[in-house]
Scaffold this motif. Sequence first.
Motif, short mmCIF file in Angstrom:
data_model
loop_
_atom_site.label_atom_id
_atom_site.label_comp_id
_atom_site.label_asym_id
_atom_site.label_seq_id
_atom_site.Cartn_x
_atom_site.Cartn_y
_atom_site.Cartn_z
N SER A 71 37.35 34.08 41.51
CA SER A 71 37.03 33.20 41.72
C SER A 71 35.93 33.39 42.57
O SER A 71 35.77 34.61 44.05
N GLU A 75 40.28 34.03 44.62
CA GLU A 75 41.41 33.36 44.34
C GLU A 75 41.78 34.10 42.82
O GLU A 75 41.01 34.07 41.45
N HIS A 76 43.20 34.95 42.47
CA HIS A 76 43.14 35.08 40.75
C HIS A 76 43.86 32.92 40.40
O HIS A 76 45.17 33.36 40.34
N GLY A 77 42.69 33.01 39.55
CA GLY A 77 43.15 31.75 38.85
C GLY A 77 43.72 31.49 37.27
O GLY A 77 44.15 33.54 37.39
N PRO A 78 44.10 30.41 36.39
CA PRO A 78 44.57 30.87 34.89
C PRO A 78 43.27 32.18 34.39
O PRO A 78 44.45 32.99 33.50
N GLN A 79 42.21 32.05 34.29
CA GLN A 79 41.29 32.80 34.15
C GLN A 79 42.38 34.66 34.10
O GLN A 79 42.01 35.64 33.32
N ARG A 81 44.76 35.14 35.93
CA ARG A 81 46.04 36.10 35.46
C ARG A 81 46.48 36.21 33.10
O ARG A 81 47.04 37.50 33.43
#
Length: 145
Positions: A71, A75-79, A81
């Motif tokens: 993002s 940040e490492h969001g669900p996508q 991951r």
Amino acid sequence: MNHQHSAARSRILALDPGEARIGVAISDDLGMFAHPRPAIAGRDRRAALRAIASLVDAEQVSEVVVGLPVSLSGEHGPQARAVEAFVADLRAAVRVPVRTADERLTSAQAARQAPAAARRRDGTLDSLAAALLLQSLLDARRGGA
């Protein structure tokens, strides 16, 4: 004929994984230009990994780069991951290094460069995003080498 020199090729395969499709681009032998290729259907993970592995072999790819959707805030969001899980599977499927590269701007850039492709759902945009990611990597390597 001695074919040893062909092993010296160092093509890079760039992937831009999306929910339905995986965008594909491959560098030329000289590492100058990124060329979009037809996207790979991504819903069947095992079939997609097989298709990528055969592309790595057929094109004598020496490295795979996967766009990681971080993002804008980093940040490492669900996508992200989901892509990291895909990268782990890919590392098990191919015998060349697989690394990730931040692609947070390439998809938007691809849509701006090719608004008609953005409306199509055939993977053209996914592969264009992969090509933009790869091109920026090639340019950075040439400039910083």
